[in-house]
Design an enzyme around this catalytic site. Sequence first.
Site, PDB file in Angstrom:
ATOM      1  N   GLU A 140       0.843  -1.199   0.000  1.00 43.21           N
ATOM      2  CA  GLU A 140       0.000   0.000   0.000  1.00 43.21           C
ATOM      3  C   GLU A 140       0.879   1.249   0.000  1.00 43.21           C
ATOM      4  OE1 GLU A 140      -2.444   1.643  -0.679  1.00 43.21           O
ATOM      5  OE2 GLU A 140      -4.014   1.518   0.831  1.00 43.21           O
ATOM      6  N   ASP A 141       0.332   2.362  -0.501  1.00 40.06           N
ATOM      7  CA  ASP A 141       1.109   3.603  -0.484  1.00 40.06           C
ATOM      8  C   ASP A 141       1.116   4.220   0.914  1.00 40.06           C
ATOM      9  OD1 ASP A 141      -1.594   4.308  -0.567  1.00 40.06           O
ATOM     10  OD2 ASP A 141      -1.403   5.707  -2.234  1.00 40.06           O
ATOM     11  N   ASP A 161      -3.886   5.494   6.559  1.00 36.24           N
ATOM     12  CA  ASP A 161      -4.366   6.698   7.230  1.00 36.24           C
ATOM     13  C   ASP A 161      -5.339   6.266   8.336  1.00 36.24           C
ATOM     14  OD1 ASP A 161      -4.983   9.360   7.745  1.00 36.24           O
ATOM     15  OD2 ASP A 161      -6.201   9.636   5.971  1.00 36.24           O
ATOM     16  N   PHE A 209      -1.085  16.354   4.256  1.00 44.79           N
ATOM     17  CA  PHE A 209      -1.419  15.584   3.057  1.00 44.79           C
ATOM     18  C   PHE A 209      -0.217  15.623   2.121  1.00 44.79           C
ATOM     19  CE2 PHE A 209      -3.609  14.305  -0.782  1.00 44.79           C
ATOM     20  CZ  PHE A 209      -4.475  13.337  -0.277  1.00 44.79           C
ATOM     21  N   ARG A 266       1.057  11.990  -9.136  1.00 44.12           N
ATOM     22  CA  ARG A 266       1.569  10.623  -8.926  1.00 44.12           C
ATOM     23  C   ARG A 266       2.958  10.432  -9.526  1.00 44.12           C
ATOM     24  NH1 ARG A 266      -2.738   7.508  -7.030  1.00 44.12           N
ATOM     25  NH2 ARG A 266      -4.765   7.915  -7.948  1.00 44.12           N
TER      26      ARG A 266
HETATM   27  P1  IMP Z   1      -7.539   4.941   4.880  1.00 44.44           P
HETATM   28  O1  IMP Z   1      -8.639   3.990   4.571  1.00 44.44           O
HETATM   29  O2  IMP Z   1      -8.027   6.172   5.598  1.00 44.44           O
HETATM   30  O3  IMP Z   1      -6.374   4.295   5.617  1.00 44.44           O
HETATM   31  O4  IMP Z   1      -7.077   5.494   3.496  1.00 44.44           O
HETATM   32  C1  IMP Z   1      -5.923   5.203   2.900  1.00 44.44           C
HETATM   33  C2  IMP Z   1      -5.950   5.770   1.497  1.00 44.44           C
HETATM   34  O5  IMP Z   1      -6.229   7.168   1.514  1.00 44.44           O
HETATM   35  C3  IMP Z   1      -4.577   5.619   0.904  1.00 44.44           C
HETATM   36  O6  IMP Z   1      -4.466   4.410   0.193  1.00 44.44           O
HETATM   37  C4  IMP Z   1      -4.490   6.817   0.000  1.00 44.44           C
HETATM   38  O7  IMP Z   1      -5.038   6.497  -1.257  1.00 44.44           O
HETATM   39  C5  IMP Z   1      -5.364   7.855   0.634  1.00 44.44           C
HETATM   40  N1  IMP Z   1      -4.550   8.814   1.408  1.00 44.44           N
HETATM   41  C6  IMP Z   1      -4.500   8.975   2.744  1.00 44.44           C
HETATM   42  N2  IMP Z   1      -3.652   9.943   3.097  1.00 44.44           N
HETATM   43  C7  IMP Z   1      -3.111  10.417   1.948  1.00 44.44           C
HETATM   44  C8  IMP Z   1      -2.137  11.435   1.648  1.00 44.44           C
HETATM   45  O8  IMP Z   1      -1.568  12.123   2.519  1.00 44.44           O
HETATM   46  N3  IMP Z   1      -1.864  11.616   0.325  1.00 44.44           N
HETATM   47  C9  IMP Z   1      -2.454  10.898  -0.665  1.00 44.44           C
HETATM   48  N4  IMP Z   1      -3.348   9.933  -0.435  1.00 44.44           N
HETATM   49  C10 IMP Z   1      -3.690   9.690   0.868  1.00 44.44           C
HETATM   50 MG    MG Z   2      -3.814   3.885  -1.687  1.00 48.57          MG
END
Ligand code: IMP
Ligand code: MG
Length: 184
Positions: A98-99, A102, A151, A164
Amino acid sequence: MVDVLKKVFLTPPEISGRVREMADEISRDYAGREILVIGVLKGAFVFMADLIRALSVPCRTDFIRAASYGAGTESSGAIVITKDVELPVEGRDVLIVEDIVDSGLTLLHIMDTLKSRNPRSIKVCTFLDKRKRRKVHFEADYVGFTMDDGFIVGYGLDFNEQYRFLPAVYVLEPASACAQEENG
Ligand code: IMP
Ligand code: MG
């Protein structure tokens, strides 16, 4: 109005050095096995491409995609799989790539989905971890870098599908927080 890339958070040499360390650790942990690496689209594709080429164990690769329904830079909690993996997961040593984690909601849902298909093992490798923002308990097995808040974009991470392609990671100050439906 234009978005402002406030400052460089990670330089390309910092990224490549850490990716190499992570790949070495993963290669040691999976010695003698073949990994099924599953990238979470879209954001993970740049990191995954670098990571798998630094591994010294063989792997097969596949992708999964999830969407959450929320506004701006927050995900709401309702997660659906919009593109499933195509390779069988049963009996495999699965490594989800995963990238960024959050709230943790996306990965928790993906983990539950894949676990129900009886992999031999399942672990998560994330390039970035915003640990303090969790809404659910979730710990990744391999973490590249941690950050508190803010962010970020670049190295696969987007804001409204932009940035990206950037080889470094930047802190973004958006001109406006637009609705973002699909996770990146
Ligand atoms: P989660 O379900 O809240 O953990 O969301 C994770 C997803 O939100 C990641 O896979 C990203 O696609 C997106 N995301 C969360 N924070 C960032 C950020 O700082 N930059 C870009 N994408 C983010
Ligand atoms: Mg992602």
